[in-house]
Design a protein around this motif. Structure first.
Motif, PDB file in Angstrom:
ATOM      1  N   GLN A 120     -16.466 -11.503   1.836  1.00  0.00           N
ATOM      2  CA  GLN A 120     -15.450 -10.727   1.145  1.00  0.00           C
ATOM      3  C   GLN A 120     -16.070  -9.895   0.027  1.00  0.00           C
ATOM      4  OE1 GLN A 120     -12.496 -13.427  -0.363  1.00  0.00           O
ATOM      5  NE2 GLN A 120     -12.203 -14.452   1.604  1.00  0.00           N
ATOM      6  N   PRO A 121     -15.347  -8.867  -0.453  1.00  0.00           N
ATOM      7  CA  PRO A 121     -15.826  -8.123  -1.626  1.00  0.00           C
ATOM      8  C   PRO A 121     -16.086  -9.032  -2.830  1.00  0.00           C
ATOM      9  CG  PRO A 121     -14.040  -6.931  -0.563  1.00  0.00           C
ATOM     10  CD  PRO A 121     -14.127  -8.261   0.131  1.00  0.00           C
ATOM     11  N   ALA A 122     -15.286 -10.090  -2.960  1.00  0.00           N
ATOM     12  CA  ALA A 122     -15.497 -11.029  -4.070  1.00  0.00           C
ATOM     13  C   ALA A 122     -16.853 -11.710  -3.957  1.00  0.00           C
ATOM     14  CB  ALA A 122     -14.381 -12.069  -4.091  1.00  0.00           C
ATOM     15  N   GLY A 123     -17.245 -12.071  -2.742  1.00  0.00           N
ATOM     16  CA  GLY A 123     -18.540 -12.699  -2.530  1.00  0.00           C
ATOM     17  C   GLY A 123     -19.679 -11.767  -2.872  1.00  0.00           C
ATOM     18  N   GLN A 124     -19.539 -10.494  -2.512  1.00  0.00           N
ATOM     19  CA  GLN A 124     -20.552  -9.502  -2.849  1.00  0.00           C
ATOM     20  C   GLN A 124     -20.589  -9.264  -4.349  1.00  0.00           C
ATOM     21  OE1 GLN A 124     -22.924  -8.007  -0.822  1.00  0.00           O
ATOM     22  NE2 GLN A 124     -23.677  -7.428  -2.853  1.00  0.00           N
ATOM     23  N   ALA A 125     -19.401  -9.280  -4.977  1.00  0.00           N
ATOM     24  CA  ALA A 125     -19.340  -9.084  -6.427  1.00  0.00           C
ATOM     25  C   ALA A 125     -20.075 -10.201  -7.159  1.00  0.00           C
ATOM     26  CB  ALA A 125     -17.886  -9.023  -6.881  1.00  0.00           C
ATOM     27  N   PHE A 126     -20.016 -11.409  -6.607  1.00  0.00           N
ATOM     28  CA  PHE A 126     -20.745 -12.527  -7.214  1.00  0.00           C
ATOM     29  C   PHE A 126     -22.248 -12.276  -7.155  1.00  0.00           C
ATOM     30  CE2 PHE A 126     -22.682 -16.787  -7.038  1.00  0.00           C
ATOM     31  CZ  PHE A 126     -22.181 -17.323  -8.215  1.00  0.00           C
TER      32      PHE A 126
END
Length: 331
Positions: A47-53
């Motif tokens: 997810q975009p959240a995972g990439q943001a991490f």
């Protein structure tokens, strides 16, 4: 001779400058750090959240597979798994544990008082006893909170009412056994009274209850469905919004991922930003900062997401004024 010494001095100075940040922050040059990542949804890395991490880690000087290893563990909607999963991370002697959601954070806090814990997507950590203060947490836990305050809950209900003006009977899908479930319900009851909305509780404790809950709606069908902030709802979001659509129920939630899966609308803090900020906190801790001294952050960015494809399937005409203020409209 002078030029030779000058060049040697500059080279020596350049090498020293490269080591200053490591020495000043406590990060050890050449060390590979290991962190645990404890969450509910196994799709997070994609997810975009995972990439943001990962982006947040990179901002702090940490690259997965280079100088940091991430041990990921996911409960997949089974809250009873958290204790065993966090025990695995403790056994691995990780340098820090990142937790996403309430139950994951509580399990990690119970498992260790020494390993630094960076939480995110946690509702009211003070009431749950996760931290004693927000400004200076004082223990081994810090991070970011999920803002599900009475004001945000009321705004979410108001937005649903604006999108679906006929909504006078709203069903609330929740897990009443969770520590924060009753608090969410009380906030919703206050918001509903101010909007002349009648609430109907739909209690869900396990994933195998989802289909029977929707089957039981029957003729006494509500006008809309309010999805509370629980791990079980999030990991089963596709099934829930699919059944809601079959029952012609517009849904509102706090997460854009539910809207992207087919929900009507969502309003809440930006999830990817929380993941990025959590990673930056991890970086600070690995460089020597203590969780006790890092203040718990409140969200600063919020977004309204509307799914027009779902609106058309439900024969809803979303008011133009609402579309104009939306941060994203899914066509």
């Amino acid at each position: 001779m002078f030029d030779m010494r000058r060049r040697e001095f500059i080279a020596l100075l350049g090498g020293a400058v490269g080591t200053w940040p490591l020495a000043a922050t406590g990060q050890q040059a050449g060390k590979v750090y290991r962190i645990g990542f404890l969450a509910n949804d196994p799709t997070i890395p994609a997810q975009p959240a995972g990439q943001a991490f990962l982006d947040g880690l990179r901002e702090s000087g940490f690259i997965e597979g280079n100088n940091i290893i991430i041990e990921r563990r996911f409960a997949e909607g089974r809250l009873d798994r958290y204790a065993d999963l966090v025990a695995e991370l403790v056994q691995l002697r990780v340098d820090a544990i990142v937790t996403s959601a309430n139950e994951a954070t509580l399990a990690a806090k119970h498992a260790s008082t020494k390993i630094p814990i960076v939480m995110m997507n946690v509702a009211d950590p003070l009431a749950q006893g996760i931290v004693s203060r927000l400004a200076r947490p004082g223990g081994n836990v810090t991070g970011l909170v999920q803002d599900d305050s009475a004001e945000i809950t009321a705004k979410r209900m108001q937005l649903l009412k604006d999108a679906v003006p006929r909504s006078i009977r709203v069903a609330v899908l929740l897990n009443p056994d969770l520590r924060y479930g009753q608090a969410q319900l009380q906030q919703l009851e206050l918001a509903a009274r101010s909007l002349n909305v009648t609430l109907r509780r739909l209690e869900m404790r396990r994933a195998n209850e989802i289909e029977s809950i929707f089957a039981a709606i029957g003729e006494n069908r509500p006008d809309a469905l309010f999805l509370t902030n629980t791990e079980l709802i999030f990991v089963n979001r596709r099934l829930i919004v699919e059944l809601a659509a079959k029952n012609r129920l517009p849904t509102v939630s706090n997460l854009r991922e539910i809207t992207e899966a087919g929900g009507l609308m969502s309003y809440g803090s930006v999830r990817s930003e929380a993941f990025r900020r959590a990673a930056i906190y991890v970086g600070k801790i690995l460089k020597g900062a203590k969780p006790a001294d890092l203040p718990v952050e409140q969200p600063t960015k919020y977004e309204l997401v509307i799914n027009l494809k779902t609106a058309r399937l439900l024969d809803l005409a979303i008011p133009r004024d609402l579309l104009l203020v939306a941060d994203e409209v899914i066509e």
